[in-house]
Design a protein around this motif. Structure first.
Motif, mmCIF file in Angstrom:
data_model
loop_
_atom_site.group_PDB
_atom_site.id
_atom_site.type_symbol
_atom_site.label_atom_id
_atom_site.label_comp_id
_atom_site.label_asym_id
_atom_site.label_seq_id
_atom_site.Cartn_x
_atom_site.Cartn_y
_atom_site.Cartn_z
ATOM 1 N N ILE A 77 0.831 -1.205 0.000
ATOM 2 C CA ILE A 77 0.000 0.000 0.000
ATOM 3 C C ILE A 77 0.864 1.252 0.000
ATOM 4 C CG2 ILE A 77 -0.397 0.119 2.511
ATOM 5 C CD1 ILE A 77 -3.364 0.835 1.719
ATOM 6 N N SER A 78 1.984 1.225 0.723
ATOM 7 C CA SER A 78 2.829 2.418 0.766
ATOM 8 C C SER A 78 3.518 2.643 -0.578
ATOM 9 C CB SER A 78 3.854 2.338 1.896
ATOM 10 O OG SER A 78 4.702 1.235 1.724
ATOM 11 N N ALA A 79 3.852 1.554 -1.265
ATOM 12 C CA ALA A 79 4.471 1.708 -2.589
ATOM 13 C C ALA A 79 3.491 2.397 -3.535
ATOM 14 C CB ALA A 79 4.880 0.346 -3.145
ATOM 15 N N TYR A 80 2.226 2.018 -3.452
ATOM 16 C CA TYR A 80 1.219 2.632 -4.322
ATOM 17 C C TYR A 80 1.026 4.100 -3.971
ATOM 18 C CZ TYR A 80 -3.053 3.422 -6.923
ATOM 19 O OH TYR A 80 -3.976 3.924 -7.797
ATOM 20 N N LEU A 81 0.903 4.383 -2.662
ATOM 21 C CA LEU A 81 0.655 5.763 -2.229
ATOM 22 C C LEU A 81 1.854 6.662 -2.479
ATOM 23 C CD1 LEU A 81 -1.258 5.004 1.089
ATOM 24 C CD2 LEU A 81 -2.232 5.871 -1.052
ATOM 25 N N SER A 82 3.049 6.087 -2.483
ATOM 26 C CA SER A 82 4.256 6.901 -2.629
ATOM 27 C C SER A 82 4.400 7.493 -4.031
ATOM 28 C CB SER A 82 5.502 6.081 -2.286
ATOM 29 O OG SER A 82 5.732 5.147 -3.313
ATOM 30 N N THR A 83 3.588 7.023 -4.969
ATOM 31 C CA THR A 83 3.622 7.628 -6.302
ATOM 32 C C THR A 83 2.987 9.018 -6.266
ATOM 33 O OG1 THR A 83 1.470 6.742 -6.918
ATOM 34 C CG2 THR A 83 3.395 5.371 -7.416
ATOM 35 N N GLY A 84 2.303 9.318 -5.136
ATOM 36 C CA GLY A 84 1.662 10.627 -5.022
ATOM 37 C C GLY A 84 0.340 10.690 -5.753
ATOM 38 N N THR A 86 -3.505 10.540 -6.572
ATOM 39 C CA THR A 86 -4.684 10.812 -5.765
ATOM 40 C C THR A 86 -5.788 9.803 -6.069
ATOM 41 O OG1 THR A 86 -5.446 12.358 -7.437
ATOM 42 C CG2 THR A 86 -4.262 13.297 -5.567
ATOM 43 N N THR A 87 -5.464 8.783 -6.871
ATOM 44 C CA THR A 87 -6.479 7.805 -7.283
ATOM 45 C C THR A 87 -7.111 7.096 -6.090
ATOM 46 O OG1 THR A 87 -5.230 7.453 -9.297
ATOM 47 C CG2 THR A 87 -6.885 5.817 -8.775
ATOM 48 N N PHE A 88 -6.286 6.736 -5.124
ATOM 49 C CA PHE A 88 -6.795 5.993 -3.969
ATOM 50 C C PHE A 88 -7.905 6.771 -3.252
ATOM 51 C CE2 PHE A 88 -6.716 3.974 0.161
ATOM 52 C CZ PHE A 88 -6.380 2.659 -0.101
ATOM 53 N N ILE A 89 -7.580 8.008 -2.890
ATOM 54 C CA ILE A 89 -8.539 8.855 -2.172
ATOM 55 C C ILE A 89 -9.722 9.211 -3.071
ATOM 56 C CG2 ILE A 89 -8.791 11.217 -1.277
ATOM 57 C CD1 ILE A 89 -7.571 9.265 0.707
ATOM 58 N N SER A 90 -9.452 9.477 -4.348
ATOM 59 C CA SER A 90 -10.539 9.853 -5.258
ATOM 60 C C SER A 90 -11.504 8.693 -5.462
ATOM 61 C CB SER A 90 -9.967 10.296 -6.604
ATOM 62 O OG SER A 90 -9.079 11.375 -6.400
ATOM 63 N N SER A 91 -10.971 7.473 -5.538
ATOM 64 C CA SER A 91 -11.833 6.307 -5.762
ATOM 65 C C SER A 91 -12.759 6.078 -4.581
ATOM 66 C CB SER A 91 -11.007 5.033 -5.956
ATOM 67 O OG SER A 91 -9.971 5.221 -6.856
ATOM 68 N N TYR A 98 -13.083 8.614 -11.718
ATOM 69 C CA TYR A 98 -12.365 7.508 -11.067
ATOM 70 C C TYR A 98 -13.344 6.360 -10.857
ATOM 71 C CZ TYR A 98 -8.820 11.003 -10.042
ATOM 72 O OH TYR A 98 -7.874 11.985 -10.157
ATOM 73 N N THR A 99 -12.837 5.133 -10.940
ATOM 74 C CA THR A 99 -13.717 3.998 -10.672
ATOM 75 C C THR A 99 -14.045 3.993 -9.184
ATOM 76 O OG1 THR A 99 -12.496 2.782 -12.344
ATOM 77 C CG2 THR A 99 -13.998 1.512 -10.967
ATOM 78 N N PRO A 100 -15.345 4.087 -8.846
ATOM 79 C CA PRO A 100 -15.711 4.126 -7.429
ATOM 80 C C PRO A 100 -15.315 2.839 -6.710
ATOM 81 C CG PRO A 100 -17.635 4.483 -8.838
ATOM 82 C CD PRO A 100 -16.516 4.077 -9.732
ATOM 83 N N MET A 101 -14.710 2.999 -5.535
ATOM 84 C CA MET A 101 -14.299 1.855 -4.719
ATOM 85 C C MET A 101 -14.966 1.928 -3.361
ATOM 86 S SD MET A 101 -12.261 -0.172 -6.311
ATOM 87 C CE MET A 101 -12.239 -0.005 -8.091
ATOM 88 N N PRO A 102 -15.287 0.812 -2.727
ATOM 89 C CA PRO A 102 -15.151 -0.556 -3.212
ATOM 90 C C PRO A 102 -16.061 -0.792 -4.429
ATOM 91 C CG PRO A 102 -15.634 -0.507 -0.843
ATOM 92 C CD PRO A 102 -15.845 0.868 -1.371
ATOM 93 N N LYS A 103 -15.523 -1.421 -5.442
ATOM 94 C CA LYS A 103 -16.217 -1.583 -6.717
ATOM 95 C C LYS A 103 -17.550 -2.309 -6.548
ATOM 96 C CE LYS A 103 -15.287 -3.257 -11.391
ATOM 97 N NZ LYS A 103 -15.027 -2.163 -12.299
#
Ligand code: HEC
Length: 127
Positions: A77-84, A86-91, A98-103
Motif C-alpha cells: 500500500i505504501s508503494a502505491y501511495l508513494s507515487t503521489g 490521488t487515485t486511492f482517495i478519489s476512488s 475515477y472507478t468508485p471503490m469498493p467496486k
C-alpha cells in the motif's frame, strides 16, 4: 478489537439484508463519534482495508479480481501511495472520472473515509 470485529461482521451480515450501512458508523463508533486522534496503520487502517478491500485487493485476490493491485501489507500500500497519485482517495470518495471503490459495493462510511484520508495526509506512517 475482538468486539469491533464482531460488530463489523454482524453489521456486514445485516448489510446484505437491510440498510445497516447507514448506521454502521454508529455501531463502530458509539454516539456517532469518529475518533481520528490516533489513526494507526496497524489498527484502524488495516481493519478498514482488510474488511472492505481484501475481497479483491489482497495478495491472493488481486490477480483475480483487483487488477493486480494488492493493498495487503504495508509495503504494497505504501508503494502505491508513494507515487503521489490521488487515485486511492478519489476512488473511495467516488470522485467523477475515477472507478468508485469498493467496486460495485456501498461507499465506505464518512468515518472510514476520513480515517484513511488522515492516515494518508499524515504521510501513511507504518505505526
Ligand atoms: C469487488 C472487488 C473490489 C473491491 C471490494 C475493491 N476494489 Fe478496488 N478495484 C477493483 C478492480 C476490478 C479494479 C480495477 C479498475 C476497474 O475495474 O475499473 C480496482 C481498482 C482500484 C484502484 C485503482 C488502481 C489503479 O491504480 O489502477 C484503487 C485505488 C482501488 N481499487 C482501491 C480500492 C479500495 C481502497 C478498496 C476498499 C475500500 C477497494 N478498491 C475495493 C475491484 C475492487
Amino acid at each position: 478489537m475482538k468486539k469491533l470485529l464482531g460488530i463489523g461482521i454482524f453489521c456486514s451480515l445485516l448489510l446484505v439484508n437491510s440498510g445497516c450501512y447507514y448506521d454502521s458508523e454508529e455501531h463502530l463508533y458509539p454516539q456517532g463519534i469518529c475518533d481520528t486522534a490516533d489513526v494507526k496503520y496497524s489498527d484502524q487502517v488495516t481493519y478498514i482495508i482488510s474488511n472492505k478491500c481484501f475481497d479483491c485487493h489482497s495478495n491472493s485476490t488481486a490477480p483475480i479480481s483487483g487488477s493486480n493491485q494488492s493493498w495487503e501489507g504495508y509495503a504494497n500500500i505504501s508503494a502505491y501511495l508513494s507515487t503521489g497519485s490521488t487515485t486511492f482517495i478519489s476512488s473511495i470518495n467516488h470522485v467523477a472520472g475515477y472507478t468508485p471503490m469498493p467496486k460495485d459495493r456501498p461507499k465506505l462510511t464518512d468515518c472510514e473515509i476520513r480515517t484513511l484520508e488522515i492516515w494518508i495526509q499524515n504521510g501513511y506512517p507504518n505505526n
